[in-house]
Structures are given as C-alpha cells and as structure tokens.
Enzyme design. Structure first.
Site, PDB file in Angstrom:
ATOM      1  N   ARG B  15       0.896  -1.267  -0.053  1.00 53.40           N
ATOM      2  CA  ARG B  15      -0.047   0.071  -0.219  1.00 53.40           C
ATOM      3  C   ARG B  15       0.913   1.330   0.012  1.00 53.40           C
ATOM      4  NH1 ARG B  15      -0.772   4.712   2.835  1.00 53.40           N
ATOM      5  NH2 ARG B  15      -0.290   3.632   4.811  1.00 53.40           N
ATOM      6  N   ASP B  16       1.574   1.484   0.998  1.00 51.40           N
ATOM      7  CA  ASP B  16       2.392   2.712   1.325  1.00 51.40           C
ATOM      8  C   ASP B  16       3.504   2.892   0.223  1.00 51.40           C
ATOM      9  OD1 ASP B  16       2.870   5.315   2.255  1.00 51.40           O
ATOM     10  OD2 ASP B  16       3.823   4.864   3.838  1.00 51.40           O
ATOM     11  N   HIS B 207       5.905   4.687  12.572  1.00 49.86           N
ATOM     12  CA  HIS B 207       6.294   4.832  11.044  1.00 49.86           C
ATOM     13  C   HIS B 207       6.902   5.704  10.470  1.00 49.86           C
ATOM     14  CE1 HIS B 207       3.533   4.052   7.236  1.00 49.86           C
ATOM     15  NE2 HIS B 207       4.418   5.303   6.835  1.00 49.86           N
ATOM     16  N   HIS B 209       9.781   7.386   8.044  1.00 47.07           N
ATOM     17  CA  HIS B 209      10.336   7.293   6.448  1.00 47.07           C
ATOM     18  C   HIS B 209      12.042   7.450   6.684  1.00 47.07           C
ATOM     19  CE1 HIS B 209       6.904   7.459   3.807  1.00 47.07           C
ATOM     20  NE2 HIS B 209       6.542   6.846   5.055  1.00 47.07           N
ATOM     21  N   CYS B 240       9.517   9.448  -1.425  1.00 40.40           N
ATOM     22  CA  CYS B 240       8.869  10.234  -0.731  1.00 40.40           C
ATOM     23  C   CYS B 240       8.331  11.351  -1.492  1.00 40.40           C
ATOM     24  CB  CYS B 240       9.909  11.019   0.196  1.00 40.40           C
ATOM     25  SG  CYS B 240       9.250  12.493   0.987  1.00 40.40           S
ATOM     26  N   ASN B 249       9.721   5.038   2.574  1.00 45.17           N
ATOM     27  CA  ASN B 249       9.605   4.406   3.837  1.00 45.17           C
ATOM     28  C   ASN B 249      10.678   3.486   4.026  1.00 45.17           C
ATOM     29  OD1 ASN B 249       6.778   3.918   2.394  1.00 45.17           O
ATOM     30  ND2 ASN B 249       6.494   3.638   4.544  1.00 45.17           N
TER      31      ASN B 249
END
Lengths: 301, 301
Positions: B15-16, B207, B209, B240, B249
């Site tokens: 997903r991300d 979470h 990055h 990003c 990520n």
C-alpha cells in the site's frame, strides 16, 4: 539521553571517499574542492593518501594536492601513509598529520597490506616515530573492527590488542573502522563498553560505513557512551569495495543533519557543506548517494 | 540498553510503498508478491487502499488484489480506507483490518484529504464504527507527526489531540507517521516520552520514513523507550512524495538486518524476505533502494 554538546566531524572524503571512486577527478578540482571544504567549518580534512601511486591511481597526485590547497590555520590537513617512503612524500608536502592504517583481522590485513599483523607493526612504528620526529601528530586506523569480509566476526580483544600496540607506538588518536558497514547499535555498545575499559576513549574516533543503513544509529549509541568524534565523507562518497553498488562511508551531510537537528554543535555551515558536495558531484559522472544530496538533486530537477 | 525481545514489523509495501511508485504493477504480480510476503513470517500486511481509483491509479485494483490473495490464518491483511464508500468496498473484499488516516497538520490534512481536521473526524468515525460493527479491527494513521512539508514543526500536543480523538472513536492501534522523514532521534525521544503520558503506548506503532537516513536511529530510540511495533516497506519501496529522488519508507529488509543483528526476534525468514523483494523488483523498471537490496543487486552483477 546523555549526549555530547559538541561533536567533531573528521572529513575523509578526499581520501577514503575518492579512493573508492572510479571517476577520475582532476588535481585542480580536488584542490578547489578541499578549499571549499576548508570554508565549511570543518576542523579536520584527510586530503589524500601517500600510498604508492600504482596502488590507487585516483590519489597519484597526492603531493600536488597537498601542496596546491590553501591551508587554513585552524584546520588539520591529514594524509594516509603506508610506509617510510610514503612518509617522506607526506613530509615533503608538509601535511599536518600522518595517518597509519592496519586491520584487526589477519586475513583482511594480508589482503590489504600483504603482510601479517605482526609484520605490519614495525612498518607502522617506523612511520609513527618518523612523523613524531618532525613534530607531526599521528592518527592510527584500525579497520574491520566490527566485521571482516573474510573472517566474519572479529573479537573485540583483537581490536584492543592492535589498538594498544598503536597507542604504545605513540599515535595521538585512534579511528576504529567498520570498514564493510556491518555493525549494529547493540554490537557497537558492547564493543565500546569493553573497549574503553582498556583504551583512552577521549582519543578514539569512530569510522562507520553506512553500507547497511545502520551508521547513524551506531553514532547515536557511541555518543550516548560519550564518544564525540566521527569520520565521514561528504555526499557518502566512497562506496564499499566489497559491495560496489552499496553506499559506503557515512555521509558527512547526513551526519550533520542528524546532529544539527539534535542541537549538537559541529561548527559546520550547512549551506557551505552542501555547496562543497554539489561541487564535487559536478565533477563526477554520478549523483552522490547521501540522503541530503538525493533530496537536493531532486529539488533541482 | 533496554530493548524489546520481540518486535512486530508491519509490512506496508503493497500500500504505502506501491502508491508512491510510478511503475504500474499488474494485479496478478501484486497478488503473487503478497503471497510471497505471506510466507516470510510477517504477521501483518497492508495489502492495498480503498481510496477512490481516480486518486491512486496504482491501487485501483484493490478489490481484485484483496480477493485474489491466499490468506494465511495467522496474518492480518489490512487495507486503507478513506470514507464510507471505501469501507463498503473493503468489507466486500473481506479484509481483516481497516486503516483510517489523517494528518496532525491542518495544512497537510487539507492538501491530502481536502478537509480540515475537524471536518475529517466525522468521516473517519463513520468508518471506524462501520468497521467495528462488522467485527473488524481498526488502525488509525496520524501523518506528519514529526514535521509537515507546509507547516514545518508540529506540536506534539496537536498529535496527542488527534490521536486521542481517534482512540475515542475506537481504533485498536495508532500508527504515528514521520511522513516526510525529518525526525531525529532526540526529537523522537522527546516526542514519545510526552506522548506515552497521554496515550496507551502498547497500542502505538511507529511509521518512519528514511528520507534523511535517520529511520533506524529513530527506531532504536523508540525501542529503548519500550515501543516494539514498526511499519516498513520491503525494499524501501515508496519514495517520498515531497522529494522524489529520495528514499521513502524505512525498508523492511534494512530494519530486519538491524533487529536480527541485535538478537531481537521478528519471526521473519531473511531468505524469503529477500526473495519477495527480488520478486517485486523484477516487476519494476528500477532497482529497489534499500541497503540490503543494493548489496544483493551488486552481488548478482
């Protein structure tokens, strides 16, 4: 978190960075780059290596670089020296500090220097004593301290033994290298906790490579233990000789970002640092790999 | 160093990661990839997003992916949901967990969701209550918690306020996001120390990055404070959105390397993890940016 108020960043890009780069940089560009580095606030720059020109063709112009740069009085300009012949050339070029190097791993030392650890000591001692005689400070590098590409794990006792021998010779500072970038923070904590029981921690710098992304975490742990001197290469120059696609030296600009954000003083000017990084990048065929330069490059596209 | 014995890694790559990748991945390749991820030992995979297909064309096949994968009984398969319509689709696809999302920054929330923070709450509450009614667990994401591309610094009190509101709605877990990858370890320490005075830390995931290379150092500090759940994306997928050349990520494989080296259990099989990374890389036009994959790619050249 107990952290040092000030950290000294020792820039090794012109030596440890460039020696692993295949794009040949012209001598005048190296000189211009080091002159830019001298304006960033850095207090220490390792400018070249006086190994035999046949070994590292990128640094065959060591004397020209060392003689060509403008010296700032508050900056230590250091150079790597493998033996007496190299020392003579380094002294001729009048560098401020001499660095000697060896490995904590017998196999890596043989591959890198073509001598056993025991055979290496007298060669380095001759350099240390010769440098001292000329009132030069001396730095000792111990590489593969956290892992060896041939032997794997390295016993901290072996690193302590090599380090002690170098201090006994008279070195002023020791730089402990994670040459292949395998160290993790817990390993660094265990290592340094044992290491500092035997050796003067205020004379120890940490030299991390970011091959596996752990370098900043390793610096953090070292700082929590009171270590406050780190080697790095601007833009992450250098790559890793054992994994060429991978990032190499911890990037000075990435280290600066973290320290600056944490309020730890480095005396470095961010803009001038990134200008110096952009300059050397413009002389290469590739983009620099540091996070800061990737962001900067993106902003320009 | 007080560290957790076990860390839960929540894989958000499908997903991300993919939502920020321009190379379009075929539905059957996503399904095959998620099936490979299901064999690595991961206990949680965020498989897609049920935002309107027009928003993120990469994830327009959300239902097909969710229905196409083979479900392992010990794995939670989650999906992002922006509103009631998305929830209906997610429930139709029978995902195990629903994720809702908003920003701690008013400006970022408006840019991302086109609503003020206050206007967002009822939309999310409808999703949370609807999901709960169907016995689904719910995760809440709070983004830009450590910095906003429009507003800069974000007050931890604003993050606490948004987080409390989400917990009051009934979310089971909160994921605090450093969306643009600006956080440093000292900031994370200060943030989490204050945060956990107000919110249930055992229900909080971090979470990070890795845009500026600090993600692993940030994880380390969080672990020292007792946090043991981290989001990451295999291979560093995702980039990003505010600095496209930069890494995005935190890479699952890089996080695994550090944790595994520190003896922290994750239940993940390294070989299977890298096989899954190589698989999705083979479906893209680029090399994955994680340190582990850079090393692996080099070894193959």
């Amino acid at each position: 978190m107990a952290l040092p108020k000030h950290v000294t960043i020792k820039e090794v890009g012109p030596r440890d960075g460039l020696q692993n780069e295949s794009d040949m940089i012209r001598t005048e560009d190296k000189i211009d780059w080091i002159n830019l580095l001298s304006q960033t606030g850095l207090s220490y720059i390792e400018i070249t290596s006086f190994v035999h020109p046949k070994w590292i063709s990128q640094l065959a112009d060591a004397i020209e670089v060392a003689k060509g740069i403008e010296r700032e009085k508050d900056i230590t300009y250091a150079a790597l020296v493998p033996n007496k012949k190299g020392l003579e050339r380094a002294l001729e070029a009048n560098v401020d500090e001499i660095s000697v190097f060896m490995s904590a791993s017998e196999s890596h030392n043989r591959k890198n220097i073509n001598k056993s650890i025991e055979e290496t000591y007298p060669v380095l001692e001759e350099v240390v004593l010769g440098a001292k005689k000329q009132q030069k400070s001396v730095r000792g590098y111990v590489s593969t301290a956290f892992g060896c590409p041939y032997e794997g794990d390295i016993d901290v006792k072996d690193v302590i033994q090599v380090s002690k021998t170098l201090f006994d010779m008279g070195i002023d500072e020791l730089s402990i290298g994670d040459t292949i970038g395998v160290a993790n923070p817990l390993q660094v904590q265990h290592f340094l906790t044992e290491f500092r029981e035997h050796l003067p921690e205020q004379k120890v710098a940490l030299h991390f490579h970011d091959t596996r992304g752990t370098a900043l975490a390793n610096c953090l742990v070292a700082m929590e233990l009171g270590f406050d001197t780190f080697d790095s290469a601007l833009g992450g120059l250098g790559g890793c000789p054992y994994a060429k696609g991978a990032s190499g030296n911890l990037a000075t600009d990435d280290l600066f970002y973290m320290l600056n954000g944490m309020g730890i003083e480095t005396n470095i000017d961010r803009e001038k640092l990134l200008q110096a990084a952009s300059f050397i990048q413009s002389k290469m065929k590739k983009s620099l790999s540091s996070h800061q330069m990737q962001i900067l490059n993106q902003g320009r596209e």
